[in-house]
Motif scaffolding. Structure first.
Motif, PDB file in Angstrom:
ATOM      1  N   LYS A  11       0.834  -1.197   0.000  1.00  0.00           N
ATOM      2  CA  LYS A  11       0.000   0.000   0.000  1.00  0.00           C
ATOM      3  C   LYS A  11       0.870   1.248   0.000  1.00  0.00           C
ATOM      4  O   LYS A  11       1.933   1.283   0.616  1.00  0.00           O
ATOM      5  CB  LYS A  11      -0.904   0.018   1.238  1.00  0.00           C
ATOM      6  N   PRO A  22       0.987   5.095  -7.691  1.00  0.00           N
ATOM      7  CA  PRO A  22       1.305   3.763  -7.166  1.00  0.00           C
ATOM      8  C   PRO A  22       2.053   2.865  -8.137  1.00  0.00           C
ATOM      9  O   PRO A  22       2.847   2.021  -7.728  1.00  0.00           O
ATOM     10  CB  PRO A  22      -0.074   3.182  -6.830  1.00  0.00           C
ATOM     11  N   ARG A 263       4.450   1.441  -3.535  1.00  0.00           N
ATOM     12  CA  ARG A 263       3.704   0.523  -2.667  1.00  0.00           C
ATOM     13  C   ARG A 263       4.644  -0.116  -1.646  1.00  0.00           C
ATOM     14  O   ARG A 263       5.685  -0.672  -2.000  1.00  0.00           O
ATOM     15  CB  ARG A 263       3.007  -0.556  -3.488  1.00  0.00           C
TER      16      ARG A 263
END
Length: 303
Positions: A11, A22, A263
């Motif tokens: 994440k 991301p 991430r």
């Protein structure tokens, strides 16, 4: 890069800077002979965040000496997350290390300068000399300091390990975190460490060799947050990660590898960045222990 493109694990940091994508993935290698190679999103600029910590510590070591800074900040792993208040509350010693937040904040209190502006300029000036490129704070990334930052700063002040005004020091710490770099610029900073303190492209001695030895040693101990032991065992390279998604790995005498991918895993390290560096280290036999045991080839057989 292509083999990692479909990996969506992890994440993005909850307080990531505006514009963080991301899916970005960039890699760069900077060798001690000055050559640089990059692939992927190598032109994307991202904040140094915690990857700034070894370089700020290097400046403090240059200004005060190794024994002094070890006595003031410590170098041992805390056994706690990088931002844990408990690390200074329940351990038998109030020592931290310069790569966890409390120790990194306190380190900024030892940077010399007549004014706060001079002090942060000295820090960014060192970063820039190592990158052979003027670096600067990205103003759009400024944030209001979190309460936890001040909590850690005041804790270190209470332990008499932080010298100076708490708010000034915490502010300069946060400014160092939002210096913008690309993977190539950060790789050049790492290559300066790999070359024992000499900037490979300019030939300038930026840091003393004993400073570099200490910085790389601490990166082994605590550079990858709570995964530092696993990282050293499996990858075998001094490294520092940041919650922006950057990882800097240094191969002494050879060069550096930088990966950027936002991430993060549960420890706060880039998932794809760690996989990429590990794969390259294995492919090129860069594990520090392997390099001690395997005879060195003539010339640079990898490039």
């Amino acid at each position: 890069v292509n083999s990692l493109a479909n990996n969506k694990e992890g994440k993005v940091y909850s307080a990531a800077v505006p514009g963080t994508e991301p899916d970005h993935l960039g890699l760069a290698v900077a060798l001690v002979d000055g050559r640089i190679f990059s692939v992927g999103e190598a032109d994307v600029r991202f904040p140094l965040m915690s990857v700034s910590k070894p370089f700020t510590y290097a400046l403090a070591l240059e200004q005060h000496g190794i024994d002094y800074m070890i006595d003031r900040i410590g170098v041992s792993a805390t056994g706690f997350p990088y931002n844990a208040v408990a690390a200074g509350a329940v351990r038998r010693t109030s020592e931290q290390n310069p790569l966890v937040n409390a120790g990194a904040i306190a380190t900024h209190g030892y940077i010399k300068g007549a004014t706060p502006a001079e002090k942060i300029s000295a820090v960014i000036g060192l970063y820039s000399r190592m990158a052979n490129q003027p670096l600067s704070i990205e103003e759009s990334w400024r944030v209001t300091p979190r309460a936890l930052t001040y909590t850690l700063a005041y804790q270190m002040k209470a332990f008499e390990r932080l010298e100076g005004d708490v708010e000034d020091i915490a502010g300069r710490y946060l400014e160092s975190n939002i210096v913008a770099v690309t993977v190539e610029e950060l790789a050049k900073m790492g290559a300066t460490l790999a070359a024992g303190g000499i900037q490979p492209q300019t030939g300038e001695r930026v840091l003393k060799s004993e400073t570099v030895r200490t910085v790389l040693s601490v990166m082994v101990i605590a550079g990858m947050y709570e995964s530092s032991g696993l990282w050293w065992t499996s990858v075998g390279l001094p490294a520092k990660s940041g919650v922006s998604g950057a990882i800097l790995a240094v191969v002494p005498g050879w060069g550096s590898i930088v990966a950027y991918s936002p991430r993060l895993d549960d420890a706060g390290n880039s998932v794809r960045g760690a996989l990429a560096i590990r794969e390259l280290a294995e492919r090129w036999n860069l594990h520090s222990i392997d390099r001690l045991m395997i005879p060195k080839p003539q010339g640079n057989r990898h490039f």
